[in-house]
Scaffold this active site. Structure first.
Site, PDB file in Angstrom:
ATOM      1  N   CYS A  89       2.442  -3.748 -12.538  1.00  0.00           N
ATOM      2  CA  CYS A  89       3.567  -4.532 -13.026  1.00  0.00           C
ATOM      3  C   CYS A  89       3.181  -6.006 -13.010  1.00  0.00           C
ATOM      4  O   CYS A  89       2.583  -6.481 -12.034  1.00  0.00           O
ATOM      5  CB  CYS A  89       4.787  -4.296 -12.134  1.00  0.00           C
ATOM      6  SG  CYS A  89       6.258  -5.195 -12.651  1.00  0.00           S
ATOM      7  N   GLU A 132       9.979  -0.310 -17.837  1.00  0.00           N
ATOM      8  CA  GLU A 132      10.721  -1.524 -18.209  1.00  0.00           C
ATOM      9  C   GLU A 132      12.228  -1.328 -18.046  1.00  0.00           C
ATOM     10  O   GLU A 132      12.933  -2.243 -17.621  1.00  0.00           O
ATOM     11  CB  GLU A 132      10.379  -1.951 -19.638  1.00  0.00           C
ATOM     12  CG  GLU A 132       8.919  -2.299 -19.848  1.00  0.00           C
ATOM     13  CD  GLU A 132       8.347  -3.272 -18.822  1.00  0.00           C
ATOM     14  OE1 GLU A 132       9.066  -4.189 -18.359  1.00  0.00           O
ATOM     15  OE2 GLU A 132       7.168  -3.113 -18.461  1.00  0.00           O
TER      16      GLU A 132
END
Length: 165
Positions: A89, A132
């Site tokens: 991430c 996401e």
């Protein structure tokens, strides 16, 4: 745009739905800016809250031509078939963990023209969409693994940083 890193408190805040009647920004311009930012940071996905934008929107893709923006995304269905894959991430630099996710989802969002899209997404793209989507729901990769697995990822990241010098 500035990338926010964990433990920035904004990443833990609930973001607002985008008002499709009066968004307060140009959706085409936002798409271009977010995709450019994502690609410049070697990402394949970027949620609005990662750049300090209080809106339910994310982009994902592997190139400018093959990227999508999703306003007010949701997951309508998912399969019971799952796959485990390594995820990273942008808000957790050099951190990688194995996460189990559904292999296929039925997703709904609004595109840059605020047209509703209902799409079956499979495999790697489903993983990125869900990653996401999680980000917008205040769920991070850290929340998807056990504490011992996260501690191991932290140790590995520190070794990697030390090796780089």
């Amino acid at each position: 745009m500035k990338l926010l890193h964990y433990p920035n408190k904004f990443l833990d805040q609930e973001v607002k739905d985008v008002n499709l009647e009066n968004p307060g920004f140009d959706p085409l311009e936002l798409k271009e800016q977010m995709i450019d930012f994502m690609l410049d940071n070697n990402g394949i996905g970027l949620a609005a809250n990662q750049i300090g934008l209080d809106a339910k929107v994310f982009v994902f893709g592997d190139s400018k031509e093959n990227s999508t923006i999703c306003f007010n995304p949701t997951v309508l269905q998912y399969t019971k078939d799952t796959a485990v894959d390594i995820e990273g991430c942008l808000s957790f630099p050099d951190m990688y963990v194995k996460i189990k996710r559904p292999q296929e989802i039925l997703a709904r969002w609004y595109d840059e023209n605020f047209q509703e899209q209902v799409v079956k997404i499979e495999g790697y793209s489903a993983k990125v969409y869900l990653h996401e989507f999680d980000q917008l729901m205040r769920i991070t990769i850290k929340d998807r693994v056990s504490k011992p697995k996260w501690d191991m990822a932290v140790t590995n990241a520190r070794k990697f940083e030390k090796a780089l010098g």
